[in-house]
Motif scaffolding. Structure first.
Motif, PDB file in Angstrom:
ATOM      1  N   HIS A 272       0.739  -3.461  -9.112  1.00  0.00           N
ATOM      2  CA  HIS A 272       1.236  -4.567  -8.298  1.00  0.00           C
ATOM      3  C   HIS A 272       1.737  -4.095  -6.931  1.00  0.00           C
ATOM      4  CE1 HIS A 272       0.987  -7.649 -11.431  1.00  0.00           C
ATOM      5  NE2 HIS A 272       1.447  -6.742 -12.275  1.00  0.00           N
ATOM      6  N   PHE A 273       1.782  -2.773  -6.711  1.00  0.00           N
ATOM      7  CA  PHE A 273       2.321  -2.250  -5.456  1.00  0.00           C
ATOM      8  C   PHE A 273       1.317  -1.305  -4.793  1.00  0.00           C
ATOM      9  CE2 PHE A 273       5.894  -3.370  -8.129  1.00  0.00           C
ATOM     10  CZ  PHE A 273       6.707  -4.092  -7.250  1.00  0.00           C
ATOM     11  N   PHE A 274       1.138  -1.491  -3.490  1.00  0.00           N
ATOM     12  CA  PHE A 274       0.164  -0.706  -2.732  1.00  0.00           C
ATOM     13  C   PHE A 274       0.741  -0.364  -1.358  1.00  0.00           C
ATOM     14  CE2 PHE A 274      -1.951  -3.536  -5.640  1.00  0.00           C
ATOM     15  CZ  PHE A 274      -2.961  -2.795  -6.209  1.00  0.00           C
ATOM     16  N   THR A 275       0.227   0.710  -0.766  1.00  0.00           N
ATOM     17  CA  THR A 275       0.517   0.991   0.639  1.00  0.00           C
ATOM     18  C   THR A 275      -0.786   0.911   1.418  1.00  0.00           C
ATOM     19  OG1 THR A 275       0.257   3.387   0.359  1.00  0.00           O
ATOM     20  CG2 THR A 275       2.489   2.477   0.177  1.00  0.00           C
ATOM     21  N   VAL A 276      -0.695   0.359   2.607  1.00  0.00           N
ATOM     22  CA  VAL A 276      -1.845   0.248   3.505  1.00  0.00           C
ATOM     23  C   VAL A 276      -1.511   1.007   4.776  1.00  0.00           C
ATOM     24  CG1 VAL A 276      -3.348  -1.301   4.787  1.00  0.00           C
ATOM     25  CG2 VAL A 276      -2.418  -2.011   2.575  1.00  0.00           C
ATOM     26  N   THR A 277      -2.297   2.018   5.079  1.00  0.00           N
ATOM     27  CA  THR A 277      -2.099   2.786   6.309  1.00  0.00           C
ATOM     28  C   THR A 277      -3.203   2.405   7.279  1.00  0.00           C
ATOM     29  OG1 THR A 277      -1.201   4.600   4.990  1.00  0.00           O
ATOM     30  CG2 THR A 277      -1.742   5.072   7.279  1.00  0.00           C
ATOM     31  N   THR A 278      -2.812   1.945   8.460  1.00  0.00           N
ATOM     32  CA  THR A 278      -3.765   1.505   9.477  1.00  0.00           C
ATOM     33  C   THR A 278      -3.615   2.358  10.718  1.00  0.00           C
ATOM     34  OG1 THR A 278      -3.558  -0.766   8.671  1.00  0.00           O
ATOM     35  CG2 THR A 278      -4.630  -0.456  10.791  1.00  0.00           C
ATOM     36  N   LEU A 279      -4.719   2.935  11.174  1.00  0.00           N
ATOM     37  CA  LEU A 279      -4.743   3.725  12.402  1.00  0.00           C
ATOM     38  C   LEU A 279      -5.541   2.964  13.447  1.00  0.00           C
ATOM     39  CD1 LEU A 279      -4.497   6.309  14.173  1.00  0.00           C
ATOM     40  CD2 LEU A 279      -6.562   7.138  13.028  1.00  0.00           C
TER      41      LEU A 279
END
Length: 323
Positions: A272-279
């Motif tokens: 249910h938990f995620f991290t999104v890294t955007t460059l």
């Protein structure tokens, strides 16, 4: 006399021309600096909006994944669309890169406290993780003391307010769940070297958030029992196949876990938990935004927070094999 006057006039004209040239150059230089000073914030703001667009893309992918199955009981593994590397998206003057990571595949530091009581099973798993990383300090006991509400020290190596008030500067134990995994750096004796080893493998989620056995690495799976090593746990990773374990019972029935007494508590096959890294790269400028997302039981994805201090890429350091 006339020639002298003409010479003086010529020199005066040359001085005026030189003065005008210097003033004009200074004005042009200042104008260029002003343009750049105005342009940098505009570029950064544009990059921020592009990054938020990458965040929205990740939300859409995770929501679509949930609605394709049962959002209340998700099944998540590393062969799904959200987990695969996404191509760079070209934009005017640059590109956007997006990476989604399941943080439920990391060890949840807050899991040491369950129903306001220290969960010894979780403490033992953290102790094994520390040993796998060649970290010998008793951070598991100290974290348990940091999380619980009382002032009773856990064994001989724990730490409560009495120990922290002796530090310079003095401070008190948290006595609450971690809001961010980096709060581990406040633990008594925590060194920068130990934190750098530990950081890629841990998260700070709600205490009840379990470890997803379908996205956890062999290192994390090896913490479930003393006899397991990262090498032997690779068998469990290989057994996940292309679709992952359908349930925790199927995972626990693996022959590699036979006789080890691994408990189902704290394990799941979904997240249910995620991290999104955007460059975002725009010309010579770049911006990185890391967002923490929560996907609820209806499949909707919410933004819990954003971190603007991360770098790209974030590569986990190699782990020493257990001797």
């Amino acid at each position: 006399m006339k020639r002298a006057q003409q010479g003086v006039a010529l020199i005066t004209v040359l001085l005026i021309v030189a003065l005008v040239t210097v003033v004009s150059a200074a004005m042009i230089s200042r104008q260029q600096l002003t343009i750049r000073a105005v342009g940098v914030p505009i570029t950064q703001r544009q990059a921020l909006h592009y990054a938020l667009g990458g965040e929205r893309l990740a939300q859409a992918l995770l929501q679509r994944d949930a609605l394709a199955g049962n959002p209340a009981q998700p099944l998540d593994h590393l062969q799904e669309a959200w987990a695969k590397p996404l191509p760079a998206y070209p934009v005017d003057g640059g590109e956007i890169q997006v990476r989604i990571e399941d943080v439920s595949g990391r060890f949840n530091l807050n899991s040491l406290l369950r129903d306001k009581q220290v969960d010894q099973n979780a403490v033992q798993r953290l102790q094994r993780l520390l040993l796998r990383l060649d970290i010998r300090a008793p951070y598991a006991q100290r974290l348990a003391d940091w999380l619980d509400a009382d002032q009773e020290v856990s064994g001989e190596q724990g730490a409560e307010d009495g120990a922290y008030l002796l530090q310079q500067p003095p401070y008190r134990a948290g006595n609450r769940l971690l809001a961010d995994a980096s709060e581990m750096r406040l633990l008594l004796g925590m060194s920068d070297e130990d934190w750098r080893k530990l950081a890629p493998w841990v998260s700070a989620l709600p205490a009840q958030a379990p470890l997803n056995i379908n996205t956890a690495s062999a290192l994390l799976l090896s913490t479930l029992a003393d006899p397991l090593t990262p090498d032997s746990a690779k068998v469990l990773v290989a057994a996940r196949g292309a679709q992952g374990y359908p349930d925790v019972a199927g995972f626990l029935s693996q022959s590699a876990l036979a006789g080890m007494g691994v408990a189902a508590q704290g394990l799941s096959v979904g997240s249910h938990f995620f991290t999104v890294t955007t460059l975002v790269r725009l010309g010579d400028a770049q911006r990185v935004v890391q967002s923490t997302l929560q996907r609820d039981a209806q499949g909707k994805v919410h933004v819990l927070g954003r971190d603007f201090s991360q770098r790209w890429p974030q590569v986990s350091k190699p782990v020493k094999k257990e001797q």
